[in-house]
Scaffold this motif. Structure first.
Motif, short mmCIF file in Angstrom:
data_model
loop_
_atom_site.label_atom_id
_atom_site.label_comp_id
_atom_site.label_asym_id
_atom_site.label_seq_id
_atom_site.Cartn_x
_atom_site.Cartn_y
_atom_site.Cartn_z
N THR A 34 1.24 -1.35 -0.10
CA THR A 34 0.13 -0.24 0.30
C THR A 34 0.75 0.81 0.29
O THR A 34 0.69 1.79 -0.31
CB THR A 34 -1.59 0.10 1.36
N ASP A 35 1.86 1.77 0.68
CA ASP A 35 2.89 2.21 0.59
C ASP A 35 3.49 2.96 -0.88
O ASP A 35 4.07 3.59 -0.97
CB ASP A 35 4.23 2.23 1.68
N SER A 36 3.16 1.62 -1.88
CA SER A 36 3.93 1.90 -2.99
C SER A 36 3.22 2.09 -4.12
O SER A 36 2.96 1.81 -5.02
CB SER A 36 4.52 0.76 -3.26
N ARG A 37 2.20 2.11 -3.49
CA ARG A 37 0.73 3.42 -4.18
C ARG A 37 0.40 1.77 -5.21
O ARG A 37 -0.23 1.74 -6.27
CB ARG A 37 0.66 3.99 -5.03
N GLU A 38 0.77 0.87 -4.95
CA GLU A 38 0.05 -0.92 -5.10
C GLU A 38 0.63 -1.23 -6.50
O GLU A 38 0.48 -1.34 -7.47
CB GLU A 38 -1.38 -0.77 -5.63
N CYS A 39 1.68 -0.83 -6.76
CA CYS A 39 2.40 -1.06 -7.84
C CYS A 39 3.97 -2.04 -7.59
O CYS A 39 4.74 -3.10 -8.56
CB CYS A 39 3.41 0.70 -8.41
N TYR A 40 4.56 -2.11 -6.15
CA TYR A 40 5.27 -3.12 -6.42
C TYR A 40 4.01 -4.54 -6.22
O TYR A 40 3.80 -4.99 -5.60
CB TYR A 40 5.87 -3.55 -4.78
N GLY A 41 5.17 -5.19 -6.91
CA GLY A 41 5.34 -7.01 -7.10
C GLY A 41 6.36 -7.73 -6.00
O GLY A 41 7.19 -7.12 -5.10
N HIS A 42 5.86 -8.58 -6.14
CA HIS A 42 6.34 -9.75 -5.21
C HIS A 42 7.84 -9.65 -5.12
O HIS A 42 9.04 -9.76 -4.22
CB HIS A 42 6.77 -11.45 -5.93
N ARG A 43 9.35 -9.29 -6.20
CA ARG A 43 10.44 -9.27 -6.57
C ARG A 43 10.36 -7.50 -5.70
O ARG A 43 11.65 -8.19 -4.68
CB ARG A 43 10.81 -9.00 -7.44
N LYS A 44 10.46 -6.82 -5.90
CA LYS A 44 10.21 -5.54 -4.96
C LYS A 44 10.23 -5.72 -3.83
O LYS A 44 11.13 -5.17 -2.37
CB LYS A 44 9.66 -4.54 -5.59
N ILE A 45 9.06 -6.31 -3.19
CA ILE A 45 8.53 -6.31 -2.11
C ILE A 45 9.43 -7.31 -0.80
O ILE A 45 10.33 -6.93 -0.14
CB ILE A 45 6.91 -7.11 -1.69
N TRP A 46 9.97 -8.05 -1.68
CA TRP A 46 11.28 -9.81 -1.19
C TRP A 46 12.41 -8.56 -0.99
O TRP A 46 12.63 -8.73 0.21
CB TRP A 46 11.24 -9.93 -2.28
N ALA A 47 12.86 -7.51 -2.19
CA ALA A 47 13.50 -6.48 -1.66
C ALA A 47 14.41 -5.92 -0.69
O ALA A 47 14.68 -5.70 0.08
CB ALA A 47 14.45 -5.82 -3.01
N VAL A 48 13.11 -5.44 -0.66
CA VAL A 48 12.63 -4.27 0.93
C VAL A 48 12.49 -4.66 2.33
O VAL A 48 12.91 -3.90 2.87
CB VAL A 48 11.16 -3.42 0.37
N LEU A 49 12.08 -6.04 1.60
CA LEU A 49 12.03 -7.05 3.34
C LEU A 49 13.83 -7.51 3.93
O LEU A 49 13.65 -7.35 4.97
CB LEU A 49 11.40 -8.20 3.10
N VAL A 50 13.82 -7.45 2.24
CA VAL A 50 15.47 -8.01 2.99
C VAL A 50 17.06 -7.14 3.62
O VAL A 50 17.41 -7.33 4.19
CB VAL A 50 15.86 -8.82 1.78
N LYS A 51 16.19 -6.04 2.58
CA LYS A 51 17.08 -5.14 3.24
C LYS A 51 16.38 -4.65 4.86
O LYS A 51 17.43 -4.00 6.05
CB LYS A 51 16.82 -3.56 2.28
N GLU A 52 15.50 -4.86 5.42
CA GLU A 52 14.51 -4.98 6.16
C GLU A 52 15.46 -5.90 7.45
O GLU A 52 15.45 -5.74 8.54
CB GLU A 52 13.69 -4.85 6.74
#
Length: 80
Positions: A10-28
């Protein structure tokens, strides 16, 4: 985990797919597989609005044939 995935989505305005969400989670600092994020998103019914365009190199006839200004002959009478 599901809550954080939905929050990132929702923060990405529903634009992030599974790859980008995964990258954010790994970065966290969370260790999770891409396929797990994909499966969780599918279970929650989350889909992005953005679709990738497929590359298509065919555009029909491109350009034009230049006039034979130099009157060159492009056919050979015999080899060599």
């Amino acid at each position: 985990m599901r809550g954080r995935i939905r929050e990132i989505f929702t923060d990405s305005r529903e634009c992030y797919g599974h790859r980008k969400i995964w990258a954010v989670l790994v970065k966290e600092g969370l260790l999770i597989a891409k396929k797990t994020v994909l499966r969780l998103m599918q279970d929650m019914g989350i889909k992005t609005k953005v679709r990738r365009k497929r590359y298509n190199s065919h555009r029909g006839t491109i350009g034009r044939v230049a006039d034979n200004v130099l009157n060159r002959e492009f056919t050979a009478g015999k080899p060599n």
